[in-house]
Structures are given as C-alpha cells and as structure tokens.
Design a protein around this motif. Sequence first.
Motif, PDB file in Angstrom:
ATOM      1  N   GLY A 112      -0.307  30.195 112.248  1.00 21.24           N
ATOM      2  CA  GLY A 112      -1.677  29.829 112.597  1.00 21.24           C
ATOM      3  C   GLY A 112      -2.034  28.432 112.131  1.00 21.24           C
ATOM      4  N   PHE A 113      -1.581  28.073 110.939  1.00 23.41           N
ATOM      5  CA  PHE A 113      -1.828  26.728 110.403  1.00 23.41           C
ATOM      6  C   PHE A 113      -1.183  25.670 111.302  1.00 23.41           C
ATOM      7  CE2 PHE A 113      -0.513  23.152 107.712  1.00 23.41           C
ATOM      8  CZ  PHE A 113      -1.710  22.809 107.102  1.00 23.41           C
TER       9      PHE A 113
ATOM     10  N   ARG B 175       5.073  39.282 103.710  1.00 21.91           N
ATOM     11  CA  ARG B 175       5.840  38.724 104.837  1.00 21.91           C
ATOM     12  C   ARG B 175       4.939  38.459 106.031  1.00 21.91           C
ATOM     13  NH1 ARG B 175       8.371  42.044 108.927  1.00 21.91           N
ATOM     14  NH2 ARG B 175       9.836  40.844 110.203  1.00 21.91           N
ATOM     15  N   VAL B 176       4.169  39.444 106.426  1.00 23.77           N
ATOM     16  CA  VAL B 176       3.301  39.283 107.602  1.00 23.77           C
ATOM     17  C   VAL B 176       2.216  38.252 107.327  1.00 23.77           C
ATOM     18  CG1 VAL B 176       1.614  40.452 109.076  1.00 23.77           C
ATOM     19  CG2 VAL B 176       3.758  41.596 108.466  1.00 23.77           C
ATOM     20  N   LEU B 177       1.571  38.349 106.162  1.00 22.48           N
ATOM     21  CA  LEU B 177       0.482  37.432 105.856  1.00 22.48           C
ATOM     22  C   LEU B 177       0.973  35.988 105.842  1.00 22.48           C
ATOM     23  CD1 LEU B 177      -2.444  36.907 104.904  1.00 22.48           C
ATOM     24  CD2 LEU B 177      -1.588  37.016 102.573  1.00 22.48           C
ATOM     25  N   PHE B 178       2.089  35.725 105.163  1.00 21.94           N
ATOM     26  CA  PHE B 178       2.537  34.343 105.016  1.00 21.94           C
ATOM     27  C   PHE B 178       3.028  33.775 106.348  1.00 21.94           C
ATOM     28  CE2 PHE B 178       4.624  30.591 103.628  1.00 21.94           C
ATOM     29  CZ  PHE B 178       4.017  30.250 102.428  1.00 21.94           C
ATOM     30  N   ALA B 179       3.836  34.555 107.066  1.00 24.07           N
ATOM     31  CA  ALA B 179       4.369  34.053 108.335  1.00 24.07           C
ATOM     32  C   ALA B 179       3.259  33.809 109.353  1.00 24.07           C
ATOM     33  CB  ALA B 179       5.401  35.029 108.895  1.00 24.07           C
ATOM     34  N   VAL B 180       2.296  34.732 109.429  1.00 20.85           N
ATOM     35  CA  VAL B 180       1.173  34.549 110.352  1.00 20.85           C
ATOM     36  C   VAL B 180       0.315  33.355 109.925  1.00 20.85           C
ATOM     37  CG1 VAL B 180      -0.987  35.586 111.166  1.00 20.85           C
ATOM     38  CG2 VAL B 180       1.106  36.945 111.112  1.00 20.85           C
ATOM     39  N   SER B 181       0.124  33.199 108.603  1.00 19.88           N
ATOM     40  CA  SER B 181      -0.640  32.054 108.106  1.00 19.88           C
ATOM     41  C   SER B 181       0.054  30.737 108.467  1.00 19.88           C
ATOM     42  CB  SER B 181      -0.806  32.133 106.585  1.00 19.88           C
ATOM     43  OG  SER B 181      -1.614  33.215 106.217  1.00 19.88           O
ATOM     44  N   ALA B 182       1.364  30.686 108.273  1.00 18.91           N
ATOM     45  CA  ALA B 182       2.110  29.466 108.594  1.00 18.91           C
ATOM     46  C   ALA B 182       2.041  29.148 110.080  1.00 18.91           C
ATOM     47  CB  ALA B 182       3.564  29.604 108.146  1.00 18.91           C
TER      48      ALA B 182
ATOM     49  N   PHE C 202      -8.892  27.962 106.911  1.00 21.98           N
ATOM     50  CA  PHE C 202      -8.958  29.402 106.665  1.00 21.98           C
ATOM     51  C   PHE C 202      -7.570  30.022 106.687  1.00 21.98           C
ATOM     52  CE2 PHE C 202      -9.557  33.846 107.983  1.00 21.98           C
ATOM     53  CZ  PHE C 202     -10.411  34.264 106.976  1.00 21.98           C
ATOM     54  N   ILE C 203      -6.813  29.730 107.739  1.00 29.43           N
ATOM     55  CA  ILE C 203      -5.481  30.328 107.864  1.00 29.43           C
ATOM     56  C   ILE C 203      -4.526  29.754 106.818  1.00 29.43           C
ATOM     57  CG2 ILE C 203      -3.510  30.650 109.414  1.00 29.43           C
ATOM     58  CD1 ILE C 203      -5.443  30.601 111.748  1.00 29.43           C
ATOM     59  N   GLY C 204      -4.603  28.443 106.591  1.00 27.33           N
ATOM     60  CA  GLY C 204      -3.716  27.812 105.608  1.00 27.33           C
ATOM     61  C   GLY C 204      -3.959  28.303 104.196  1.00 27.33           C
ATOM     62  N   GLY C 205      -5.200  28.686 103.891  1.00 26.95           N
ATOM     63  CA  GLY C 205      -5.525  29.181 102.563  1.00 26.95           C
ATOM     64  C   GLY C 205      -4.764  30.442 102.200  1.00 26.95           C
ATOM     65  N   GLY C 206      -4.288  31.175 103.198  1.00 33.91           N
ATOM     66  CA  GLY C 206      -3.535  32.396 102.932  1.00 33.91           C
ATOM     67  C   GLY C 206      -2.161  32.137 102.339  1.00 33.91           C
TER      68      GLY C 206
END
Length: 530
Positions: free
Chosen positions: A102-103, A93-100, A128-132
């Motif tokens: 940041g992207f 949850r944290v990784l995907f939402a933060v990645s979205a 970098f962020i979108g790759g997550g």
Amino acid sequence: MAATAQPTAGAIAAAPAQSDKVPVRRVIAFFAMVFGMFMSILDIQIVSASLAEIQAGLSAGSDEIGWVQTSYLIAEVIMIPLSGTLARIVSTRVLFAVSAAGFTAASALAATATNIDQMIVYRAIQGFIGGGMIPSVFAAAFTIFPPSKRSVVSPMIGLVATLAPTIGPTVGGYLSHAFSWHWLFLVNIVPGIIVTIVTWNFIDFDKPQLSLMKKFDWLGLAAMAVFLGALEYVLEEGNANDWFNDEHIVLGAVASALGGLVFFYRVFSVEFPVVDLRAFSNRNFAFGSLFSFVMGIGLYGLTYIYPLYLGRIRGYDSLMIGETMFVSGLTMFFTAPIAGALSSRMDPRFMMMIGFASFSYGTWIMSSLTVDWDFYELLVPQILRGFGLMICMVPINNVALGTLTPDKVRGASGVFNLTRNLGGAVGLAIINTILTQRQQEHYARLSEHVQWGNPEAMDQMRNMAATYTSHGLDGATIAIQKMAGLVQRQATILSFADVFVLLTVLFGSLVLCAFVIKKPQAAGGGGGGH
C-alpha cells in the motif's frame, strides 16, 4: 519525524526465545522489514527540504503546502499504536506485506498528483499505511532475536529510526535538484515491491488470530483517531494560526480532549482494547518512553531548525542544506557499531548519560550562533548531535522493551514508538512558538538602540544612504529598509540561540533522570531482559 512504533509484534508470540540460533529466513525477513521501516520514516523528512519545488509544481498556496507534511503525520500517528492490535488479528506477515504494498502504491499516486488536494490525500494514505511497518520491526527485534543478539540488532533499528529522518533533507534535496520533485516518491517504488515480495514469502513469526476481530473495539479506534489526529493537527498548525485565537485550533483541541477521554475509558474498560497500555506499569518502560519522547524533540527539532537557519539566514538551497546536514547522518552511521559494542559491556544508564551529555554540549555550542556560521562552525555540534543520538537510542530501546515479556512487546512497541513521534510534534510546536515570540521581543529590544540618538547607527545609515544615492536611487528610503532587515535578521539569530539554550537545559536534565531507572537484569544486548 520522529517517528516510529512497534506494535506489530502482536503476531510474534511464537518467537523462539531460548535458542540463540535464528533461522536464516527470519534474518532475511527482518532485514526486509528494517528496510521497509527505513522507507517509511525517511518519507517524513524527504519532502521537508523540497516543499518549495512541490509547491511550484502543483501551483499550491503557501498556506496549503504545509499539509503535504501534516496529512502524512496525522495519518501515521493513528496507525502506529494500532499496528500491534492489527498484527495480532491478521499476523505480522499480512500486516507488513500489505503495508509495504500500500505504501508503494500510494507513493506512485503521489508522484502523479496534479493538484494540492490530490497530493494531500495520497500523502495521508501513504502515512497511514506506511505507519504499519514501523512498530513491527521493533517487536520483531525483541521477540525473534535472543538477548545475546541484541547488541547487533538494537543498534540497527536505532540507526534506522534516527538516521532516516536525519538524512531525509539530504536525499530529498538531491533528488529534487538532480531530477524533479516527482522522484521523491518514485524512488520508493522498486524497493517497495522488493520488500513486499520478500516479507510476504519469508515472515513466519506468528499466526493470525482472526477470532479477535469479533472483539475489536471500533468505538475505541474512532476515539483514538480523533484524539491523536486532532492533537497532531493542533501541534502542527497551532503556531502558524496564532494558537487559540483561531477557531479551528480551538475546535481541534476540544475534539482531541473529548476523543482522549473516550479512548482512555475504552482502553481500561473493554476486554480487547485497541491499544494495550498495561506496559506502563513497568517502570523501565515508562521511563524509556519518556526518554523516547524527549529524543523525538531533539531528533525532529534539530532536523527542522538547522535547515531553517541555513535557508533563512545563510540563503542555502535544499541541496546545500542537505550536504551540510549530512555530517550528523555520517556520524550516526559510524557510531552505530560502537553503540552496539558498548551496549553489551556498559550499564545502559551510563550510555544514556554520555549520549544526553553529548547532545546537550552540541546544542550549548550552537547557542553562540551568529549570522556568519557556516559548514565548519556547524561541524562539531552536528558530530556531537549524531554521536549523542545513537549512543542514547540503543540503550533507550533496550531499557524500554528489553525487560518486557514477548506477549507484552507486541503492544508496547507501538506505544513506545508513538512517543517519539509525539515528542517530535510537541517539540516542533514549542520551537516554532519560541522562535516567533522571542523574535518579536528581540526585534523590539534591538530597535530601541537603532535610533537617532545612536551615533554608530546614524553613521551606518548615512553610509548606506550615500552608497545607494550615488547609484541614482532613493538612498534614504533604501537605507532604512536595509537597517530594518539587519535588525530583523539579528533578532532571528537571537531567537535561534534561545531555542538551543532551552534544548541544552532539557537534555542536560536527562543526564540526572537516567539515575532513576533500574538497571535491567540481563546483560546480553545492552540490558535487554526477558
């Protein structure tokens, strides 16, 4: 440009494996994740057809503009395998939402860039962020959905992984023509905000394991960044800089080799490695990754070479290239449900053989390429390419990830998707090198026949010279220039044909390789096991 990887499943250990009923909130979360992955992969290729417009808008040099792509790819290739570990630590949850989020922010920054240096930095952040986002979708698909649902889920992620880079030039060409190059990035903002909000509120697959942060292998991370980043740089820039005759390429290759040594040593010696490679002990995963690597060559290689032919030989602009390339994307879209239906009824090995054969036949047709080929000549090869990619991608995903346990899928999906990106990078490097070298060889050979002893060549030269002289120009000089241009164009066409022959042999050989893998045990969803 795949690519795509899938470690974020790291947090998905707590998936409900047995019940066939998937909660609605998880379905909503999954669709939001798929859309986020689509944006991230699309952004690799959306810029490729519009680099000329960006170059003009930023007053960049021709040697600088390529870094708009290269910086994104280098950054993304580092994050993709790392995302599985990060998902375990902070939760999906944290990784995907933060990645979205940041992207989306990086996309907005890229649209405001006023010089090439700013654009390169913003694109690196975006990559970098979108790759997550990419790997977590694969992990989620194989952990929250039971095998009985995979005939629906697997074609969906396969479609996104292949369709996004294929239609990228089409979307990019349209946006930069209809509006301006800024919209290549602005188009991400509203969907990015929606994906961020939905995933933050609906993803509940797993819990964070913050205690793992104490064991995090920082040296392994640094070594992986040097290894993959330098490797991507060498592959992207090697041909343009004459490979190892350029000191920067040599330094990049040395850095990648040293980084690789340290990285692999750390992976197999520390308690909590930055990437888990143990999944390669599963033969199906190893072969699935190999097939994914080769699919990357086909996917990104042809997405590169078709526009190159249409632009360089046919003189198409980015919008016309996009409209021509749209055939493959349309074929993939209509093939996806067929692939899903077949995946639950047919041996995945036979599906792969059909897909590889279709792709191979399409490139074989293209090996007869001439300077006059247009939309209709390219129609059948593009249909075969789109059909072949989709029919292959679904069983490859199922074979590679479907027989792994949920805890293994986390890290494996990242590595699996990384292989597609690396396949694309290696494929483009080989294709560019072959085009350059074979074009020189063909030009030298053709030039031998365009000389004073060839009556046909002399007749054409005299006719061209007379035409230009009658208009008051220096007919003899212009005729020589025109003839040299004709020879150069034909040499280019022959080098394209050489690449298509090589791809035909490569994918034809994969038809035989499909026999080597074991048939997955479970049938539900195209061979996904548990």
